[in-house]
Design a protein around this motif. Structure first.
Motif, PDB file in Angstrom:
ATOM      1  N   ARG A 137       0.790  -1.154   0.118  1.00 41.14           N
ATOM      2  CA  ARG A 137       0.026   0.011  -0.110  1.00 41.14           C
ATOM      3  C   ARG A 137       0.803   1.329   0.084  1.00 41.14           C
ATOM      4  O   ARG A 137       1.398   1.488  -1.014  1.00 41.14           O
ATOM      5  N   THR A 138       0.917   2.028   1.070  1.00 40.77           N
ATOM      6  CA  THR A 138       1.615   3.325   1.158  1.00 40.77           C
ATOM      7  C   THR A 138       2.923   3.298   1.186  1.00 40.77           C
ATOM      8  O   THR A 138       3.470   4.407   1.083  1.00 40.77           O
ATOM      9  N   SER A 139       3.696   1.881   1.136  1.00 36.85           N
ATOM     10  CA  SER A 139       5.129   2.107   1.003  1.00 36.85           C
ATOM     11  C   SER A 139       5.646   2.552  -0.270  1.00 36.85           C
ATOM     12  O   SER A 139       6.812   2.707  -0.254  1.00 36.85           O
ATOM     13  N   THR A 140       4.879   2.627  -1.303  1.00 34.41           N
ATOM     14  CA  THR A 140       5.277   3.528  -2.593  1.00 34.41           C
ATOM     15  C   THR A 140       5.861   5.045  -2.206  1.00 34.41           C
ATOM     16  O   THR A 140       6.478   5.538  -2.557  1.00 34.41           O
ATOM     17  N   HIS A 141       5.260   5.453  -1.042  1.00 35.88           N
ATOM     18  CA  HIS A 141       5.749   6.597  -0.511  1.00 35.88           C
ATOM     19  C   HIS A 141       6.114   6.526   1.273  1.00 35.88           C
ATOM     20  O   HIS A 141       5.693   7.221   2.013  1.00 35.88           O
ATOM     21  N   ASP A 155      13.564   9.675   0.020  1.00 35.68           N
ATOM     22  CA  ASP A 155      12.446  10.435  -0.059  1.00 35.68           C
ATOM     23  C   ASP A 155      11.357  10.277  -1.265  1.00 35.68           C
ATOM     24  O   ASP A 155      12.060  10.057  -2.406  1.00 35.68           O
ATOM     25  N   TYR A 156      10.191  10.078  -1.234  1.00 36.06           N
ATOM     26  CA  TYR A 156       9.260   9.530  -2.332  1.00 36.06           C
ATOM     27  C   TYR A 156       9.163  10.738  -3.307  1.00 36.06           C
ATOM     28  O   TYR A 156       8.891  10.426  -4.618  1.00 36.06           O
ATOM     29  N   THR A 175       6.164   5.266  -7.016  1.00 36.49           N
ATOM     30  CA  THR A 175       6.085   6.264  -5.916  1.00 36.49           C
ATOM     31  C   THR A 175       4.698   6.645  -5.952  1.00 36.49           C
ATOM     32  O   THR A 175       3.979   6.186  -6.784  1.00 36.49           O
ATOM     33  N   TRP A 176       4.419   7.544  -4.943  1.00 33.38           N
ATOM     34  CA  TRP A 176       3.146   8.061  -4.863  1.00 33.38           C
ATOM     35  C   TRP A 176       2.708   8.955  -6.216  1.00 33.38           C
ATOM     36  O   TRP A 176       3.085   9.811  -6.744  1.00 33.38           O
ATOM     37  N   TYR A 215      -5.131   3.189  -6.232  1.00 34.98           N
ATOM     38  CA  TYR A 215      -4.080   4.162  -6.534  1.00 34.98           C
ATOM     39  C   TYR A 215      -3.832   3.882  -7.997  1.00 34.98           C
ATOM     40  O   TYR A 215      -3.838   2.740  -8.538  1.00 34.98           O
ATOM     41  N   TRP A 216      -3.473   4.939  -8.578  1.00 32.73           N
ATOM     42  CA  TRP A 216      -3.226   5.052  -9.828  1.00 32.73           C
ATOM     43  C   TRP A 216      -1.573   4.527  -9.917  1.00 32.73           C
ATOM     44  O   TRP A 216      -0.983   5.186  -9.130  1.00 32.73           O
ATOM     45  N   THR A 217      -0.813   3.768 -10.861  1.00 33.29           N
ATOM     46  CA  THR A 217       0.334   3.488 -10.805  1.00 33.29           C
ATOM     47  C   THR A 217       0.764   3.166 -12.351  1.00 33.29           C
ATOM     48  O   THR A 217      -0.109   2.649 -13.013  1.00 33.29           O
ATOM     49  N   GLU A 218       2.026   3.453 -12.457  1.00 35.41           N
ATOM     50  CA  GLU A 218       2.475   3.049 -13.871  1.00 35.41           C
ATOM     51  C   GLU A 218       3.975   2.767 -13.423  1.00 35.41           C
ATOM     52  O   GLU A 218       4.817   3.316 -13.418  1.00 35.41           O
ATOM     53  N   PRO A 219       3.946   1.267 -13.172  1.00 37.07           N
ATOM     54  CA  PRO A 219       5.428   0.823 -12.485  1.00 37.07           C
ATOM     55  C   PRO A 219       6.452   1.059 -13.618  1.00 37.07           C
ATOM     56  O   PRO A 219       6.377   0.999 -14.869  1.00 37.07           O
TER      57      PRO A 219
END
Length: 362
Positions: A137-141, A155-156, A175-176, A215-219
């Motif tokens: 979950r929030t570990s992207t940030h 830092d994110y 990231t976020w 969450y929107w993502t584009e890995p």
């Protein structure tokens, strides 16, 4: 009924005395020590420190499964108030990170953390050596660190070329990037990518569905997406798809390179809230993903035991919604509740019992 504060104080005192008599110091890290099983000899460290999604519930529940059912040693670290010893999500203080020095795997459940240097250094060293990682979950940030800090690159929002996007982007793969669906209004169906359906992490996984919004993502380009996240207009698995929300990656794997050149395996999902792991399909994906990150894919079977160990009664995730006045060692053993309900509502106000969330329509 609501328990009087004096009663809870007495219970806390007795619990502390019992823990001390059993060889546990009240301020020692929470450890679930497995014995026999596929994980014997392996050490997993869980970092539970987010403000909203109750990683302090999700991560010890997963740790118990991996320890009791499969033999791992699992250490769970929490944000802790240094004055009271109570779990205090999001407060930038996480004692005992020296446990990371012996970790075979780190599981991140962090959000916007800025740890003191002595707490951050073992995490930085682990990533420098390219140790495997699981991110939820929030570990992207996970980190929000001032530019003046020696750890600023995590830092994110970090903009330097050597680690653009910080820990989230360069280790987890994203990231976020923003919410993509409203929490508590829109749940999420995880749709397995057909061409990757034979990946070891997906063995035995059926009908994964989570309560957290999207969450929107584009890995990062080297990520292999295992499941897309489809926001739903409702809070049941059979809710209709949200009209204006196409699916985007919600579960993926990749590798990152440590400073020593080692390639570390990474399993990332933008889900993992307290209520999400009640779903059998998602919980199995989390356990399988942990084994895969450790290089143990040959041990993953479709019928691997993923049953909860001890009582698991998750809080409805929200900012400030954590169970109050709980110390880490109160979660010790196999039978203590996750979490003790110190501030539970009177019976007349209690929410209905949670239905089984296994991904099938009810």
């Amino acid at each position: 009924m609501r328990q009087p504060l004096t009663t809870w104080a007495a219970v806390s005192f007795v619990a502390t005395m019992l823990l001390s008599a059993s060889g546990f110091a009240a301020d020692s890290p929470l450890v679930y020590q497995g014995t026999d099983g596929i994980g014997s000899g392996k050490h997993i460290v869980f970092l539970a420190g987010d403000h909203e999604y109750r990683s302090e519930e999700t991560l010890p529940a997963l740790a118990r499964i991996l320890a009791k059912r499969h033999g791992f040693k699992c250490t769970v670290l929490f944000n802790v108030d240094p004055k009271t010893g109570y779990i205090t999500p999001g407060n930038n203080n996480m004692p005992h990170t020296d446990a990371v020095n012996s970790a075979d795997l780190l599981v991140f459940g962090l959000r916007f953390q800025n740890f003191p240097a002595d707490q951050m250094q073992p995490i930085a060293d682990y990533l420098s050596r390219g140790g495997p990682v699981v991110g939820t979950r929030t570990s992207t940030h996970a980190f929000k660190i001032p530019a003046t800090s020696p750890f600023a690159k995590f830092d994110y929002r970090y903009k330097g070329d050597e680690m653009k996007g910080g820990f989230g982007r360069q280790v987890l793969g994203e990231t976020w990037a923003g919410h993509y669906g409203r929490n508590h209004v829109m749940s999420t169906r995880l749709e397995i990518i057909p061409e990757n359906a034979d990946h070891p992490i997906l063995r035995g996984v059926e009908n994964p569905w989570v309560e957290a919004g999207g969450y929107w993502t584009e890995p990062e380009a080297n990520s292999v997406v295992l499941a897309n996240a489809q926001p739903l207009q409702g809070m049941t698995p059979d809710s209709p798809e949200a009209d204006d929300k196409k699916p985007c990656p919600g579960v993926w794997v990749r590798t990152y390179e440590g400073e020593n050149g080692n390639q570390g395996r990474v399993f990332t999902t933008t889900y993992g809230a307290s209520e999400d792991i009640q779903n059998d399909g998602f919980r199995r994906m989390m356990i399988n993903g942990t084994l895969w990150a450790l290089g143990m894919e040959d041990e993953i079977t479709g019928d691997l035991n993923i049953d909860f160990v001890g009582p698991y009664d998750p809080s409805t995730f929200s900012f400030g919604g954590h169970r109050k006045q709980v110390k880490p060692q109160e979660l010790a053993g196999w039978d203590s509740p996750i979490m003790p309900a110190r501030d539970e509502a009177p019976a007349s106000e209690a929410k209905p019992a949670a239905k089984k969330k296994n991904g099938s329509a009810k």
